[in-house]
Design an enzyme around this catalytic site. Sequence first.
Site, PDB file in Angstrom:
ATOM      1  N   ARG A   1       0.855  -1.186   0.000  1.00 34.05           N
ATOM      2  CA  ARG A   1       0.000   0.000   0.000  1.00 34.05           C
ATOM      3  C   ARG A   1       0.891   1.236   0.000  1.00 34.05           C
ATOM      4  NH1 ARG A   1      -2.497   3.092   4.695  1.00 34.05           N
ATOM      5  NH2 ARG A   1      -3.938   4.476   3.612  1.00 34.05           N
TER       6      ARG A   1
ATOM      7  N   HIS B   1      -2.724  10.885   0.762  1.00 34.65           N
ATOM      8  CA  HIS B   1      -2.206  10.645   2.112  1.00 34.65           C
ATOM      9  C   HIS B   1      -1.535  11.949   2.562  1.00 34.65           C
ATOM     10  CE1 HIS B   1      -0.937   7.204   4.967  1.00 34.65           C
ATOM     11  NE2 HIS B   1      -0.613   8.332   5.570  1.00 34.65           N
TER      12      HIS B   1
ATOM     13  N   ASN C   1      -6.797   8.811   2.839  1.00 30.95           N
ATOM     14  CA  ASN C   1      -6.308   8.234   4.081  1.00 30.95           C
ATOM     15  C   ASN C   1      -6.729   9.126   5.252  1.00 30.95           C
ATOM     16  OD1 ASN C   1      -4.447   6.379   5.641  1.00 30.95           O
ATOM     17  ND2 ASN C   1      -3.568   8.362   6.192  1.00 30.95           N
ATOM     18  N   GLU C   2      -7.504   8.566   6.170  1.00 36.06           N
ATOM     19  CA  GLU C   2      -7.825   9.212   7.445  1.00 36.06           C
ATOM     20  C   GLU C   2      -8.311  10.655   7.325  1.00 36.06           C
ATOM     21  OE1 GLU C   2      -4.583   8.769  10.194  1.00 36.06           O
ATOM     22  OE2 GLU C   2      -4.660   6.592  10.155  1.00 36.06           O
TER      23      GLU C   2
ATOM     24  N   ASN D   1      -7.393   1.867   9.916  1.00 41.38           N
ATOM     25  CA  ASN D   1      -6.070   2.092  10.517  1.00 41.38           C
ATOM     26  C   ASN D   1      -6.260   2.113  12.022  1.00 41.38           C
ATOM     27  OD1 ASN D   1      -5.277   2.481   7.898  1.00 41.38           O
ATOM     28  ND2 ASN D   1      -4.782   4.650   8.110  1.00 41.38           N
TER      29      ASN D   1
ATOM     30  N   TYR E   1      -4.375   1.868  15.843  1.00 46.06           N
ATOM     31  CA  TYR E   1      -3.180   1.858  16.688  1.00 46.06           C
ATOM     32  C   TYR E   1      -3.521   1.677  18.160  1.00 46.06           C
ATOM     33  CZ  TYR E   1      -0.715   3.240  12.529  1.00 46.06           C
ATOM     34  OH  TYR E   1      -0.186   3.234  11.266  1.00 46.06           O
TER      35      TYR E   1
ATOM     36  N   GLU F   1      -3.640  -0.177   8.196  1.00 50.51           N
ATOM     37  CA  GLU F   1      -2.470   0.209   8.991  1.00 50.51           C
ATOM     38  C   GLU F   1      -2.625  -0.350  10.390  1.00 50.51           C
ATOM     39  OE1 GLU F   1      -1.423   4.397   9.235  1.00 50.51           O
ATOM     40  OE2 GLU F   1      -1.824   4.684   7.095  1.00 50.51           O
TER      41      GLU F   1
ATOM     42  N   TRP G   1       5.566  12.487  10.350  1.00 46.81           N
ATOM     43  CA  TRP G   1       4.811  13.736  10.467  1.00 46.81           C
ATOM     44  C   TRP G   1       5.409  14.672  11.522  1.00 46.81           C
ATOM     45  CZ3 TRP G   1       2.762  13.536   6.003  1.00 46.81           C
ATOM     46  CH2 TRP G   1       2.258  12.346   5.502  1.00 46.81           C
TER      47      TRP G   1
HETATM   48  C1  FCB Z   1      -1.377   7.175  10.716  1.00 45.62           C
HETATM   49  C2  FCB Z   1      -0.906   7.672   9.361  1.00 45.62           C
HETATM   50  C3  FCB Z   1       0.425   7.118   8.927  1.00 45.62           C
HETATM   51  C4  FCB Z   1       1.399   6.983  10.081  1.00 45.62           C
HETATM   52  C5  FCB Z   1       0.751   6.316  11.272  1.00 45.62           C
HETATM   53  C6  FCB Z   1       1.670   6.125  12.435  1.00 45.62           C
HETATM   54  O1  FCB Z   1      -2.276   8.086  11.254  1.00 45.62           O
HETATM   55  O2  FCB Z   1      -1.862   7.354   8.377  1.00 45.62           O
HETATM   56  O3  FCB Z   1       0.907   7.918   7.885  1.00 45.62           O
HETATM   57  O4  FCB Z   1       1.940   8.194  10.380  1.00 45.62           O
HETATM   58  O5  FCB Z   1      -0.374   7.026  11.673  1.00 45.62           O
END
Ligand code: FCB
Length: 479
Positions: free
Chosen positions: A92, A136, A180-181, A316, A318, A382, A437
């Site tokens: 991706r 993105h 993306n997001e 995505n 985390y 992700e 970022w």
């Molecule tokens: C997400 C982003 C990706 C990366 C991860 C850790 O929010 O889509 O680019 O930075 O976090």
Amino acid sequence: MTVVNARGTAPSLLTEGRADFPAGFVWGAATASYQIEGAAEEDGRGRSIWDAFSHTPGKVAGGDTGDVACDHYHRYAEDVRLMGELGLHAYRFSVAWPRIQADGTGPADPRGLAFYDRLVDELLAAGITPYTTLYHWDLPQALQERGGWADRDTAHRFAEYAERVHARLGDRVAHWTTLNEPWVSAFLGYASGVHAPGERDPAAAFRAAHHLLLGHGLAARALRAAGAREISLVVNSAPVLTPTQVADPSAPVAEADAEAVRRVDALLTRQFLDPALRGEYPAEVLEIVERHGGLAHLADGDLETIRQPIDLVGVNYYNPCVVESGPGEPANPAWPGTEDVRFCPAEGPLTAMGWPIVPTGLSRLLLRLSADYPGVGLIVTENGAAFDDTVEEDGRVRDTRRTAYLDGHLRAVHAAIEGGADLRGYIVWSLLDNFEWAEGYRRRFGIVHVDFGTQRRTLKDSALWYRDVIQRNGVLEKA
Ligand code: FCB
């Protein structure tokens, strides 16, 4: 709240022991253009909002920029070779809009398209399926100067750009993600200002959210008309939990916290998926938007445009979002409309980002999305973790905590599949350590270590572990 699947039973949130995945399950790794490509001024590439932001002192840790990043623009063939060694099925990646249209409008630059052409051919030759994300976060700076996503025209420009990329790659790329997001683009970009373009204007953030969705709808429609086979929207959804539920996944939401949980969930997930999949905004979101600049930017017919048939929602994940009722609390700057909500500090084991490690959150999330939005497939686009990795003298990177993180989350994915979720694949974030970022290069998410001085790549132990997972299509009994 107990998560209940379609069969009315409460599935376990984590698989124990050996876990085999369904035949055809897609295993991949992800990156994004600004985070890895570098070559910021090559082949006609224009400036993006991330060039402008990262070159503004004080915005990114260490003053880091994506000028060189992983130099993937020049090293893509080596990177594809690594993907081949790992046995990835899918890669991706995202297309940098300013390489295709330097100022966000007009004809496509053949030099920019040619780079993605080469990349796609290299992937296909290695037997790896390209999953292409069109946006993105690297908006052409010229469009930002005309208002960026807070301006409606950007949605139309995005659809035009999407068509141009598809016209060149569509004969070989079947999988297309529009955005993306969008929550992050809108609210970290225009409300808290922690991301580019760094604005702090809640009304602009809600307009941006709507125009991102409109851009998604317009682009999805154009892609479909052009023959795209699989279209998706990628969201940073997360379960919204109270602190008690983090510790005990079966605990119910206390009545006092229910409204806070519901409101944050509406802003994070339903603000995006309800329009995209059901053609409507949640009433509580509309009420909040109305208080922040009004609803004049919502035009007749927008919701029909936004609700396009899509094939997949990319998730995505985390960490969960942890909140409780907090009478008197001001709104969190990234979350306009969250007065009287307390965002709880993370507890328990944390990654280097300070994010709590809660694998059960992923099963909970996948089961919830499949129950609330039936008829659309899911894919984890992700999931991963940052830790402070180092290459040891023997050349190894012993990132055992990352392997444990990934193992736990794969067990969560497996449990969600067992519970009935229509989950098609798992894509780890990230293939490479990269420009994280606002955190710059100090946060390493890669399963491949990158030495940013020499551009040397080293497979971390987690990459070798992942290669074995892919090969056996499953995770082994825990040691
Ligand atoms: C997400 C982003 C990706 C990366 C991860 C850790 O929010 O889509 O680019 O930075 O976090």
